[in-house]
Design an enzyme around this catalytic site. Structure first.
Site, PDB file in Angstrom:
ATOM      1  N   ASN A  97      -6.757  -3.643  12.560  1.00 12.52           N
ATOM      2  CA  ASN A  97      -6.382  -2.266  12.236  1.00 12.52           C
ATOM      3  C   ASN A  97      -7.533  -1.379  12.701  1.00 12.52           C
ATOM      4  O   ASN A  97      -8.586  -1.356  12.075  1.00 12.52           O
ATOM      5  CB  ASN A  97      -6.162  -2.134  10.721  1.00 12.52           C
ATOM      6  CG  ASN A  97      -5.920  -0.688  10.303  1.00 12.52           C
ATOM      7  OD1 ASN A  97      -5.751   0.198  11.154  1.00 12.52           O
ATOM      8  ND2 ASN A  97      -5.897  -0.446   9.004  1.00 12.52           N
ATOM      9  N   TRP A  98      -7.304  -0.678  13.797  1.00 16.03           N
ATOM     10  CA  TRP A  98      -8.385   0.142  14.363  1.00 16.03           C
ATOM     11  C   TRP A  98      -8.644   1.407  13.548  1.00 16.03           C
ATOM     12  O   TRP A  98      -9.646   2.089  13.749  1.00 16.03           O
ATOM     13  CB  TRP A  98      -8.042   0.541  15.803  1.00 16.03           C
ATOM     14  CG  TRP A  98      -8.106  -0.576  16.793  1.00 16.03           C
ATOM     15  CD1 TRP A  98      -8.359  -1.897  16.545  1.00 16.03           C
ATOM     16  CD2 TRP A  98      -7.929  -0.472  18.216  1.00 16.03           C
ATOM     17  NE1 TRP A  98      -8.348  -2.614  17.715  1.00 16.03           N
ATOM     18  CE2 TRP A  98      -8.087  -1.760  18.754  1.00 16.03           C
ATOM     19  CE3 TRP A  98      -7.640   0.591  19.083  1.00 16.03           C
ATOM     20  CZ2 TRP A  98      -7.974  -2.017  20.118  1.00 16.03           C
ATOM     21  CZ3 TRP A  98      -7.528   0.335  20.438  1.00 16.03           C
ATOM     22  CH2 TRP A  98      -7.699  -0.958  20.952  1.00 16.03           C
ATOM     23  N   LYS A  99      -7.725   1.746  12.659  1.00 14.85           N
ATOM     24  CA  LYS A  99      -7.841   3.001  11.894  1.00 14.85           C
ATOM     25  C   LYS A  99      -8.049   4.171  12.862  1.00 14.85           C
ATOM     26  O   LYS A  99      -7.537   4.119  13.984  1.00 14.85           O
ATOM     27  CB  LYS A  99      -8.941   2.890  10.833  1.00 14.85           C
ATOM     28  CG  LYS A  99      -8.751   1.632   9.962  1.00 14.85           C
ATOM     29  CD  LYS A  99      -9.588   1.602   8.725  1.00 14.85           C
ATOM     30  CE  LYS A  99      -9.295   0.320   7.935  1.00 14.85           C
ATOM     31  NZ  LYS A  99      -9.963   0.267   6.655  1.00 14.85           N
ATOM     32  N   HIS A 122      -0.772   1.570   3.750  1.00 12.92           N
ATOM     33  CA  HIS A 122      -2.204   1.245   3.657  1.00 12.92           C
ATOM     34  C   HIS A 122      -2.821   2.048   2.509  1.00 12.92           C
ATOM     35  O   HIS A 122      -2.425   3.187   2.259  1.00 12.92           O
ATOM     36  CB  HIS A 122      -2.896   1.556   4.987  1.00 12.92           C
ATOM     37  CG  HIS A 122      -4.270   0.972   5.054  1.00 12.92           C
ATOM     38  ND1 HIS A 122      -5.353   1.566   4.439  1.00 12.92           N
ATOM     39  CD2 HIS A 122      -4.739  -0.163   5.625  1.00 12.92           C
ATOM     40  CE1 HIS A 122      -6.431   0.809   4.634  1.00 12.92           C
ATOM     41  NE2 HIS A 122      -6.091  -0.249   5.357  1.00 12.92           N
ATOM     42  N   GLU A 166      -5.431   3.642   2.353  1.00 17.78           N
ATOM     43  CA  GLU A 166      -5.968   4.947   2.775  1.00 17.78           C
ATOM     44  C   GLU A 166      -4.855   5.993   2.855  1.00 17.78           C
ATOM     45  O   GLU A 166      -5.092   7.182   2.647  1.00 17.78           O
ATOM     46  CB  GLU A 166      -6.709   4.783   4.117  1.00 17.78           C
ATOM     47  CG  GLU A 166      -8.030   4.051   3.907  1.00 17.78           C
ATOM     48  CD  GLU A 166      -8.497   3.204   5.072  1.00 17.78           C
ATOM     49  OE1 GLU A 166      -7.972   3.359   6.185  1.00 17.78           O
ATOM     50  OE2 GLU A 166      -9.397   2.360   4.853  1.00 17.78           O
ATOM     51  N   GLY A 168     -13.850  -1.965   3.707  1.00 15.63           N
ATOM     52  CA  GLY A 168     -14.955  -1.242   4.315  1.00 15.63           C
ATOM     53  C   GLY A 168     -16.223  -1.239   3.479  1.00 15.63           C
ATOM     54  O   GLY A 168     -17.146  -0.476   3.736  1.00 15.63           O
ATOM     55  N   SER A 199     -12.907  -6.355   4.337  1.00 18.72           N
ATOM     56  CA  SER A 199     -14.194  -6.908   4.784  1.00 18.72           C
ATOM     57  C   SER A 199     -14.080  -8.339   5.289  1.00 18.72           C
ATOM     58  O   SER A 199     -14.984  -9.150   5.078  1.00 18.72           O
ATOM     59  CB  SER A 199     -15.244  -6.804   3.675  1.00 18.72           C
ATOM     60  OG  SER A 199     -15.460  -5.441   3.336  1.00 18.72           O
ATOM     61  N   GLY A 236     -10.282  -4.643   9.628  1.00 23.61           N
ATOM     62  CA  GLY A 236     -10.681  -3.300  10.017  1.00 23.61           C
ATOM     63  C   GLY A 236     -11.901  -3.329  10.928  1.00 23.61           C
ATOM     64  O   GLY A 236     -11.804  -3.563  12.132  1.00 23.61           O
ATOM     65  N   GLY A 237     -13.079  -3.117  10.346  1.00 25.05           N
ATOM     66  CA  GLY A 237     -14.315  -2.985  11.113  1.00 25.05           C
ATOM     67  C   GLY A 237     -14.523  -4.078  12.152  1.00 25.05           C
ATOM     68  O   GLY A 237     -14.873  -3.792  13.310  1.00 25.05           O
TER      69      GLY A 237
HETATM   70  P1  13P Z   1     -12.306  -3.623   6.686  1.00 27.50           P
HETATM   71  O1  13P Z   1     -12.061  -4.963   7.355  1.00 27.50           O
HETATM   72  O2  13P Z   1     -13.131  -2.694   7.519  1.00 27.50           O
HETATM   73  O3  13P Z   1     -12.799  -3.793   5.285  1.00 27.50           O
HETATM   74  O4  13P Z   1     -10.866  -2.908   6.575  1.00 27.50           O
HETATM   75  C1  13P Z   1      -9.824  -3.617   6.034  1.00 27.50           C
HETATM   76  C2  13P Z   1      -8.581  -2.820   6.200  1.00 27.50           C
HETATM   77  O5  13P Z   1      -8.413  -1.783   5.581  1.00 27.50           O
HETATM   78  C3  13P Z   1      -7.597  -3.305   7.158  1.00 27.50           C
HETATM   79  O6  13P Z   1      -6.404  -2.618   7.042  1.00 27.50           O
END
Ligand code: 13P
Length: 248
Positions: free
Chosen positions: A9-11, A94, A96, A171, A209, A230-231
């Site tokens: 997920n590149w956000k 999500h 967020e 995150g 994470s 994510g990251g």
């Molecule tokens: P991180 O891996 O950066 O914690 O993000 C997880 C996430 O929200 C994937 O959708």
């Protein structure tokens, strides 16, 4: 067997130049995969990613979809539009989006319906906040979130992917322990079983994470069918190492 599903997920990250470099490094290092893999890119980059991923084993995903079919919904992107770009997966609900855009369980359920009716697999995100966990509400929260999706989608429920993403682990560098993840995944699996005879085929992936240091232990859990990353998905070498771990 469900096999593993690993989704980046590149956000809200990337640029034309950065995406081209990242995807080219991932594709160059990917080799033969025995897991399924996808990247969910920001909407303006769908056309670019579609072109770069064409013919590869990496599927294209989006990060959100409108709960509406079409019409006067400024800024929204419909499921049919996503399908025009050969989108295979779409993240829905999500944390967020729930947190910053006030998405409700009912809206998430409607988005899941839209994605399914366009032939796109929704990756339905569920998870508790830190205060909910500390208050012993984890099970109740994730069950409520999944129940809304089950209720609105009936027998199609076996076509979804579920992502358990504890909000406190996103995150932050904090990860659910393999036991904590397995416990919640087992609860979700039982809820899916009660709703569908085909619940076994629903992948339940973990997000929060996930990285090279913890992926193997998380993925070894019987009900952890992959990751929503994510990251670490923004760094080709780390994403590739996660794909390798999931392919073992
Ligand atoms: P991180 O891996 O950066 O914690 O993000 C997880 C996430 O929200 C994937 O959708």
């Amino acid at each position: 067997m469900r096999g593993k599903l690993m989704v980046g997920n590149w956000k809200m990250n990337g640029s034309l130049a950065a995406n081209a470099a990242l995807l080219s490094d991932i594709l160059a290092g990917m080799g033969e995969l025995s897991c399924r893999a996808a990247v969910c890119v920001p909407a303006p980059y769908l056309a670019q990613a579609q072109r770069l991923l064409s013919g590869s084993a990496l599927w294209l995903g989006a990060q959100d979809v409108s709960a509406h079919d079409a019409g006067a919904y400024t800024g929204e992107v419909s499921a049919d539009m996503l399908r025009d770009f050969a989108v295979r997966y779409c993240i829905v609900g999500h944390s967020e989006r729930r947190q910053y855009h006030g998405e409700t369980d009912a809206q998430v359920a409607a988005k899941v319906q839209r994605a399914l009716s366009a032939g796109i697999t929704p990756i339905v995100c569920l998870g508790e906040s830190l205060s909910e966990r500390e208050a012993g509400l984890t099970e109740a929260v994730v069950k409520r979130q999944l129940a809304a999706v089950i209720q609105a989608n009936g027998h199609c429920i076996s076509e979804i992917v579920v992502a358990y993403e504890p909000v406190w682990a996103i995150g932050t560098g904090l990860t659910a322990s393999p036991d904590q993840a397995q416990q919640v995944h087992a609860v979700l699996r039982a809820q899916l079983r009660a709703a569908s005879a085909h619940a076994e085929r629903v992948p339940i992936v973990y997000g929060g994470s996930m990285g090279a240091a913890n992926a193997a232990d998380l993925l070894a859990q019987p009900d952890v069918d992959g990751g929503l990353i994510g990251g670490a998905a923004l760094r080709a070498t780390e994403f590739l190492s996660l794909l390798t771990t999931a392919s073992c």
